[in-house]
Write a protein that holds these residues in place. Structure first.
Motif, PDB file in Angstrom:
ATOM      1  N   HIS A  57      35.999  46.260  44.964  1.00  0.00           N
ATOM      2  CA  HIS A  57      36.573  44.946  45.277  1.00  0.00           C
ATOM      3  C   HIS A  57      38.069  44.922  44.944  1.00  0.00           C
ATOM      4  CE1 HIS A  57      36.261  40.498  45.739  1.00  0.00           C
ATOM      5  NE2 HIS A  57      37.320  40.560  44.953  1.00  0.00           N
ATOM      6  N   GLU A  58      38.411  45.371  43.758  1.00  0.00           N
ATOM      7  CA  GLU A  58      39.816  45.333  43.343  1.00  0.00           C
ATOM      8  C   GLU A  58      40.653  46.373  44.089  1.00  0.00           C
ATOM      9  OE1 GLU A  58      40.820  42.738  41.787  1.00  0.00           O
ATOM     10  OE2 GLU A  58      38.749  42.109  41.400  1.00  0.00           O
ATOM     11  N   TYR A  59      40.071  47.521  44.391  1.00  0.00           N
ATOM     12  CA  TYR A  59      40.789  48.538  45.169  1.00  0.00           C
ATOM     13  C   TYR A  59      41.151  47.987  46.547  1.00  0.00           C
ATOM     14  CZ  TYR A  59      41.832  53.117  47.287  1.00  0.00           C
ATOM     15  OH  TYR A  59      42.430  54.179  47.927  1.00  0.00           O
ATOM     16  N   LEU A  60      40.249  47.251  47.147  1.00  0.00           N
ATOM     17  CA  LEU A  60      40.551  46.637  48.448  1.00  0.00           C
ATOM     18  C   LEU A  60      41.731  45.674  48.329  1.00  0.00           C
ATOM     19  CD1 LEU A  60      36.931  46.084  49.810  1.00  0.00           C
ATOM     20  CD2 LEU A  60      38.623  47.752  50.637  1.00  0.00           C
ATOM     21  N   HIS A  61      41.815  44.943  47.209  1.00  0.00           N
ATOM     22  CA  HIS A  61      42.987  44.084  46.986  1.00  0.00           C
ATOM     23  C   HIS A  61      44.263  44.928  46.912  1.00  0.00           C
ATOM     24  CE1 HIS A  61      41.069  40.236  46.707  1.00  0.00           C
ATOM     25  NE2 HIS A  61      40.422  40.491  45.576  1.00  0.00           N
ATOM     26  N   THR A  62      44.189  46.094  46.247  1.00  0.00           N
ATOM     27  CA  THR A  62      45.395  46.924  46.126  1.00  0.00           C
ATOM     28  C   THR A  62      45.851  47.448  47.482  1.00  0.00           C
ATOM     29  OG1 THR A  62      44.383  49.123  45.789  1.00  0.00           O
ATOM     30  CG2 THR A  62      44.643  47.717  43.824  1.00  0.00           C
ATOM     31  N   LEU A  63      44.932  47.494  48.437  1.00  0.00           N
ATOM     32  CA  LEU A  63      45.271  47.957  49.788  1.00  0.00           C
ATOM     33  C   LEU A  63      45.853  46.837  50.657  1.00  0.00           C
ATOM     34  CD1 LEU A  63      42.202  50.255  50.476  1.00  0.00           C
ATOM     35  CD2 LEU A  63      44.541  50.965  49.952  1.00  0.00           C
ATOM     36  N   GLY A  64      45.981  45.648  50.072  1.00  0.00           N
ATOM     37  CA  GLY A  64      46.618  44.543  50.783  1.00  0.00           C
ATOM     38  C   GLY A  64      45.674  43.476  51.307  1.00  0.00           C
ATOM     39  N   TYR A  65      44.396  43.616  51.089  1.00  0.00           N
ATOM     40  CA  TYR A  65      43.432  42.595  51.511  1.00  0.00           C
ATOM     41  C   TYR A  65      43.375  41.530  50.418  1.00  0.00           C
ATOM     42  CZ  TYR A  65      42.000  46.303  54.710  1.00  0.00           C
ATOM     43  OH  TYR A  65      41.985  47.298  55.659  1.00  0.00           O
ATOM     44  N   MET A  66      43.820  40.327  50.718  1.00  0.00           N
ATOM     45  CA  MET A  66      43.931  39.304  49.684  1.00  0.00           C
ATOM     46  C   MET A  66      42.867  38.207  49.773  1.00  0.00           C
ATOM     47  SD  MET A  66      46.241  40.217  47.669  1.00  0.00           S
ATOM     48  CE  MET A  66      46.397  41.960  47.912  1.00  0.00           C
ATOM     49  N   SER A  67      42.258  38.020  50.915  1.00  0.00           N
ATOM     50  CA  SER A  67      41.238  36.982  51.057  1.00  0.00           C
ATOM     51  C   SER A  67      40.006  37.349  50.246  1.00  0.00           C
ATOM     52  CB  SER A  67      40.851  36.832  52.534  1.00  0.00           C
ATOM     53  OG  SER A  67      39.622  36.134  52.663  1.00  0.00           O
ATOM     54  N   GLU A  68      39.644  36.501  49.277  1.00  0.00           N
ATOM     55  CA  GLU A  68      38.471  36.779  48.436  1.00  0.00           C
ATOM     56  C   GLU A  68      37.202  36.891  49.275  1.00  0.00           C
ATOM     57  OE1 GLU A  68      37.728  37.602  45.237  1.00  0.00           O
ATOM     58  OE2 GLU A  68      39.885  37.840  45.035  1.00  0.00           O
ATOM     59  N   SER A  69      36.992  35.962  50.179  1.00  0.00           N
ATOM     60  CA  SER A  69      35.770  36.020  50.989  1.00  0.00           C
ATOM     61  C   SER A  69      35.781  37.238  51.910  1.00  0.00           C
ATOM     62  CB  SER A  69      35.571  34.728  51.793  1.00  0.00           C
ATOM     63  OG  SER A  69      36.639  34.547  52.702  1.00  0.00           O
ATOM     64  N   GLY A  70      36.946  37.570  52.453  1.00  0.00           N
ATOM     65  CA  GLY A  70      37.064  38.749  53.303  1.00  0.00           C
ATOM     66  C   GLY A  70      36.809  40.032  52.533  1.00  0.00           C
ATOM     67  N   VAL A  71      37.329  40.104  51.309  1.00  0.00           N
ATOM     68  CA  VAL A  71      37.134  41.291  50.481  1.00  0.00           C
ATOM     69  C   VAL A  71      35.666  41.404  50.068  1.00  0.00           C
ATOM     70  CG1 VAL A  71      37.663  42.293  48.206  1.00  0.00           C
ATOM     71  CG2 VAL A  71      39.513  41.545  49.706  1.00  0.00           C
ATOM     72  N   ARG A  72      35.029  40.287  49.722  1.00  0.00           N
ATOM     73  CA  ARG A  72      33.601  40.337  49.371  1.00  0.00           C
ATOM     74  C   ARG A  72      32.778  40.880  50.533  1.00  0.00           C
ATOM     75  NH1 ARG A  72      34.690  35.704  46.274  1.00  0.00           N
ATOM     76  NH2 ARG A  72      34.287  34.308  48.007  1.00  0.00           N
ATOM     77  N   GLN A  73      33.062  40.388  51.735  1.00  0.00           N
ATOM     78  CA  GLN A  73      32.332  40.845  52.922  1.00  0.00           C
ATOM     79  C   GLN A  73      32.610  42.324  53.202  1.00  0.00           C
ATOM     80  OE1 GLN A  73      33.058  38.521  56.454  1.00  0.00           O
ATOM     81  NE2 GLN A  73      31.933  39.931  57.756  1.00  0.00           N
ATOM     82  N   MET A  74      33.872  42.722  53.119  1.00  0.00           N
ATOM     83  CA  MET A  74      34.245  44.112  53.365  1.00  0.00           C
ATOM     84  C   MET A  74      33.617  45.037  52.318  1.00  0.00           C
ATOM     85  SD  MET A  74      38.075  45.759  53.677  1.00  0.00           S
ATOM     86  CE  MET A  74      38.532  44.700  55.033  1.00  0.00           C
ATOM     87  N   ALA A  75      33.614  44.612  51.055  1.00  0.00           N
ATOM     88  CA  ALA A  75      33.009  45.420  49.988  1.00  0.00           C
ATOM     89  C   ALA A  75      31.516  45.609  50.247  1.00  0.00           C
ATOM     90  CB  ALA A  75      33.244  44.774  48.626  1.00  0.00           C
ATOM     91  N   HIS A  76      30.858  44.561  50.703  1.00  0.00           N
ATOM     92  CA  HIS A  76      29.425  44.673  51.011  1.00  0.00           C
ATOM     93  C   HIS A  76      29.205  45.655  52.158  1.00  0.00           C
ATOM     94  CE1 HIS A  76      25.514  42.942  52.681  1.00  0.00           C
ATOM     95  NE2 HIS A  76      25.207  43.654  51.624  1.00  0.00           N
ATOM     96  N   GLU A  77      30.000  45.557  53.195  1.00  0.00           N
ATOM     97  CA  GLU A  77      29.855  46.452  54.353  1.00  0.00           C
ATOM     98  C   GLU A  77      30.110  47.913  53.965  1.00  0.00           C
ATOM     99  OE1 GLU A  77      32.527  44.858  57.288  1.00  0.00           O
ATOM    100  OE2 GLU A  77      31.347  43.007  57.491  1.00  0.00           O
ATOM    101  N   ILE A  78      31.166  48.165  53.211  1.00  0.00           N
ATOM    102  CA  ILE A  78      31.505  49.530  52.799  1.00  0.00           C
ATOM    103  C   ILE A  78      30.397  50.096  51.911  1.00  0.00           C
ATOM    104  CG2 ILE A  78      33.102  50.908  51.387  1.00  0.00           C
ATOM    105  CD1 ILE A  78      35.344  49.019  52.451  1.00  0.00           C
ATOM    106  N   THR A  79      29.899  49.287  50.999  1.00  0.00           N
ATOM    107  CA  THR A  79      28.841  49.732  50.095  1.00  0.00           C
ATOM    108  C   THR A  79      27.561  50.037  50.868  1.00  0.00           C
ATOM    109  OG1 THR A  79      29.815  48.369  48.349  1.00  0.00           O
ATOM    110  CG2 THR A  79      27.584  49.172  47.977  1.00  0.00           C
ATOM    111  N   ARG A  80      27.220  49.184  51.804  1.00  0.00           N
ATOM    112  CA  ARG A  80      26.020  49.408  52.624  1.00  0.00           C
ATOM    113  C   ARG A  80      26.163  50.695  53.443  1.00  0.00           C
ATOM    114  NH1 ARG A  80      25.475  44.612  55.342  1.00  0.00           N
ATOM    115  NH2 ARG A  80      26.807  45.422  56.967  1.00  0.00           N
ATOM    116  N   GLU A  81      27.346  50.928  54.012  1.00  0.00           N
ATOM    117  CA  GLU A  81      27.593  52.162  54.772  1.00  0.00           C
ATOM    118  C   GLU A  81      27.456  53.397  53.883  1.00  0.00           C
ATOM    119  OE1 GLU A  81      31.438  52.084  56.657  1.00  0.00           O
ATOM    120  OE2 GLU A  81      31.010  50.180  57.648  1.00  0.00           O
ATOM    121  N   ALA A  82      27.957  53.296  52.655  1.00  0.00           N
ATOM    122  CA  ALA A  82      27.966  54.452  51.753  1.00  0.00           C
ATOM    123  C   ALA A  82      26.596  54.744  51.147  1.00  0.00           C
ATOM    124  CB  ALA A  82      28.989  54.237  50.636  1.00  0.00           C
ATOM    125  N   PHE A  83      25.854  53.693  50.784  1.00  0.00           N
ATOM    126  CA  PHE A  83      24.631  53.880  50.001  1.00  0.00           C
ATOM    127  C   PHE A  83      23.341  53.438  50.684  1.00  0.00           C
ATOM    128  CE2 PHE A  83      27.996  53.339  46.797  1.00  0.00           C
ATOM    129  CZ  PHE A  83      27.860  54.548  46.139  1.00  0.00           C
TER     130      PHE A  83
END
Length: 173
Positions: A98-124
């Protein structure tokens, strides 16, 4: 080749399972983000600090925009070790992602939560603990906070984690 035992998430599962430290977990985070988004950032540091506790919620971590540090709340990490150690790596993966995505410039909390879920689902995969935490962190709160205890730290003392962002570390010749 038989696809009967093929598991595209096996590599990430093994890497997270074999991780021995927060820097190891962060390397899995960076690999998952690269695989999904083809983005990366180097030169980050991780600080651990007591950010307080509240039974209904807490800060897991934060990223001061424009900096190169992720500050992670050590209280939930301590609580997980006391209650359900098997949540430690999946939880740390989720927070660091979640925080790494913020460091990449994604600032929307809801957008980052959704993106983190998608990335995690893809990975695991859908059933992995990290994916379940990303889908609904609140479901795991009782393992992340101390019940019936609310406090804020008297002072902000942060301990830096040595060797955190190994992939971007250079060498001196």
């Amino acid at each position: 080749m038989s696809t009967e035992n093929f598991n595209p998430n096996k590599d990430f599962n093994i890497r997270l399972e074999n991780a021995k430290s927060l820097p190891d977990i962060f390397e899995v985070v960076k690999a998952a983000v690269w695989k999904s988004q083809k983005k990366s950032r180097g030169g980050l540091m991780l600080g651990l600090a007591n950010l307080g506790n509240h039974p209904q919620g807490f800060f897991g971590a934060f990223y001061p925009v424009g900096s190169n540090v992720i500050v992670m709340n050590k209280i939930p990490l301590e609580r997980i070790k006391e209650t359900r150690h098997e949540l430690y790596k999946p939880y740390a993966f989720h927070v660091l992602l979640h925080e790494y995505l913020h460091t990449l410039g994604y600032m929307s909390e809801s957008g980052v939560r959704q993106m983190a879920h998608e990335i995690t689902r893809e990975a695991f995969g859908e059933e992995h603990l990290a994916t379940r935490i990303a889908a609904n962190t609140a479901h795991f709160f009782h393992n992340l906070v101390y019940p019936d205890a609310t406090w804020q730290p008297d002072e902000m003392k942060m301990d830096l984690v040595c060797g955190f962002d190994r992939g971007s570390a250079g060498y001196i010749a």
